[in-house]
Design a protein around this motif. Structure first.
Motif, short mmCIF file in Angstrom:
data_model
loop_
_atom_site.label_atom_id
_atom_site.label_comp_id
_atom_site.label_asym_id
_atom_site.label_seq_id
_atom_site.Cartn_x
_atom_site.Cartn_y
_atom_site.Cartn_z
N UNK A 101 0.83 -1.19 -0.04
CA UNK A 101 0.13 0.00 -0.05
C UNK A 101 0.78 1.06 0.15
N UNK A 102 2.15 1.19 0.66
CA UNK A 102 2.91 2.38 0.48
C UNK A 102 3.03 2.90 -0.84
N UNK A 103 3.31 1.90 -1.83
CA UNK A 103 3.53 2.29 -3.30
C UNK A 103 2.47 2.95 -3.68
N UNK A 104 1.37 2.65 -3.43
CA UNK A 104 0.08 3.10 -3.84
C UNK A 104 -0.16 4.46 -3.31
N UNK A 105 0.07 4.87 -2.03
CA UNK A 105 -0.15 5.97 -1.42
C UNK A 105 0.89 7.00 -2.01
N UNK A 106 2.08 6.41 -2.42
CA UNK A 106 3.21 7.41 -2.99
C UNK A 106 2.73 7.75 -4.32
N UNK A 107 2.08 6.85 -5.05
CA UNK A 107 1.55 7.28 -6.38
C UNK A 107 0.59 8.35 -6.27
N UNK A 108 -0.28 7.98 -5.39
CA UNK A 108 -1.39 9.06 -4.94
C UNK A 108 -0.76 10.47 -4.56
N UNK A 109 0.13 10.57 -3.88
CA UNK A 109 0.59 11.79 -3.61
C UNK A 109 1.41 12.41 -4.93
N UNK A 158 0.17 11.67 -7.89
CA UNK A 158 -0.98 12.20 -8.64
C UNK A 158 -1.72 13.42 -8.20
N UNK A 159 -1.72 13.52 -7.02
CA UNK A 159 -2.20 14.86 -6.64
C UNK A 159 -1.48 15.78 -6.70
N UNK A 160 -0.21 15.82 -6.72
CA UNK A 160 0.87 16.93 -7.17
C UNK A 160 0.55 17.26 -8.65
N UNK A 206 -0.26 13.74 -19.69
CA UNK A 206 0.19 12.68 -20.26
C UNK A 206 1.01 11.98 -18.96
N UNK A 207 1.82 12.59 -18.18
CA UNK A 207 2.40 12.08 -17.08
C UNK A 207 1.30 11.57 -15.84
N UNK A 208 0.33 12.35 -15.77
CA UNK A 208 -0.59 11.87 -14.91
C UNK A 208 -1.39 10.83 -15.47
N UNK A 209 -1.62 10.55 -16.57
CA UNK A 209 -2.47 9.25 -17.16
C UNK A 209 -1.50 8.14 -16.88
N UNK A 210 -0.12 8.02 -16.90
CA UNK A 210 0.93 7.28 -16.78
C UNK A 210 0.94 6.89 -15.24
N UNK A 211 0.82 7.75 -14.44
CA UNK A 211 0.73 7.38 -12.94
C UNK A 211 -0.56 6.82 -12.53
N UNK A 212 -1.64 7.23 -13.20
CA UNK A 212 -3.10 6.78 -12.88
C UNK A 212 -3.00 5.21 -13.55
N UNK A 213 -2.47 5.01 -14.50
CA UNK A 213 -2.36 3.59 -14.91
C UNK A 213 -1.78 2.60 -13.88
N UNK A 234 -7.19 15.48 -1.60
CA UNK A 234 -7.89 14.03 -1.34
C UNK A 234 -7.01 13.46 -0.63
N UNK A 235 -5.60 13.71 -0.70
CA UNK A 235 -4.51 12.81 0.22
C UNK A 235 -3.71 13.69 0.89
N UNK A 236 -3.84 13.47 2.43
CA UNK A 236 -3.05 14.24 3.44
C UNK A 236 -2.30 13.32 4.40
N UNK A 237 -1.30 13.86 5.02
CA UNK A 237 -0.63 13.19 5.73
C UNK A 237 -1.06 13.17 7.35
#
Length: 245
Positions: A1-9, A11-13, A162-169, A189-192
């Motif tokens: 889940x750590x990887x998913x959370x990092x991807x979410x961060x 994506x949010x940026x 384009x970068x966002x789409x790659x992250x979303x995938x 949406x995502x906070x520490x």
């Protein structure tokens, strides 16, 4: 889940950056609109001043015509005075000469005043015309600069999407859906969670939930603001975590 959370961060940026750039694209034309409005107001002022100048010039011409007529009347009155035959006619002719002279002097004074007003009005119009030309040139340059900047920003937006789409995938579909739903409602949406406090709403979270976040094995929501939360140190790089310790 750590990887998913990092991807979410990440994506949010990207989403925040895209939103900021889209805001700039919308704001630039608004800045131009303000300049265009100012120019429009100056054009209206000039049109009003020119119309006023025309009225004054027409009035001065009418006064000059009347002055010319009065001068001719004075010549006739003087001629009549030289031909009087008795005192009564002399007094009447003298009164006519004086009255006509006063009228002529009044016309002359009025024409002089109008000439001064006309000169002042022409000066004001000349100054406003110069200002209008300067502002039009400035707007032209501003438009060119804005167009170039918008084109650059649009390219950056395209690249960021384009970068966002790659992250979303790389995100799990259920995680991505949850993120999208929360972002539409909350924006962020995502906070520490740091020291047991949610950085989204600044409220304390239950100790049990805080323990769950520290394990980092599941996707959790803040019970107060319903944002996706994670333990702040969970996403730190090893060197950062060591320094924090």
């Amino acid at each position: 889940m750590r990887d998913q959370l990092k991807l979410l961060e990440d994506l949010q940026r990207h989403d925040a950056r895209i939103q900021e750039m889209e805001g700039l694209v919308k704001a630039l034309p608004q800045e131009l609109l303000a300049a265009e409005t100012a120019i429009g107001e100056l054009e209206k002022l000039l049109a009003k001043e020119r119309a006023g100048l025309l009225d004054i010039e027409n009035f001065r011409k009418s006064q000059e015509d009347e002055q010319k007529d009065t001068t001719e009347q004075l010549s006739r009155a003087k001629a009549k005075l030289s031909q009087v035959k008795n005192m009564k006619e002399s007094n009447a002719a003298q009164r006519e000469v004086e009255s006509t002279r006063r009228t002529m002097e009044g016309r002359e004074e009025e024409v002089q005043k109008l000439a001064a007003v006309i000169e002042q009005q022409r000066k004001a119009i000349s100054e406003h015309e110069a200002k209008l030309a300067t502002e039009r040139e400035g707007l032209k340059k501003q438009k060119s600069s804005a167009d170039q900047r918008i084109a650059t920003i649009q390219k950056d937006i395209t690249a960021a999407r384009t970068e966002r789409e790659e992250l979303a995938k790389m995100l799990r579909p259920d995680v991505l859906r949850k993120y999208g739903t929360i972002r539409m409602r909350k924006g962020l949406a995502v906070v520490a969670v740091k020291d047991g406090t949610c950085r989204g709403c600044n409220m304390r979270i239950p100790p049990q939930l805080y323990n769950v976040l520290q394990r980092g094995n599941s996707l959790e929501l803040c019970p107060t603001c319903n944002r996706i939360i994670y333990w702040a140190r969970l996403l730190e790089e090893p060197s950062e975590a060591s320094a924090a310790s």
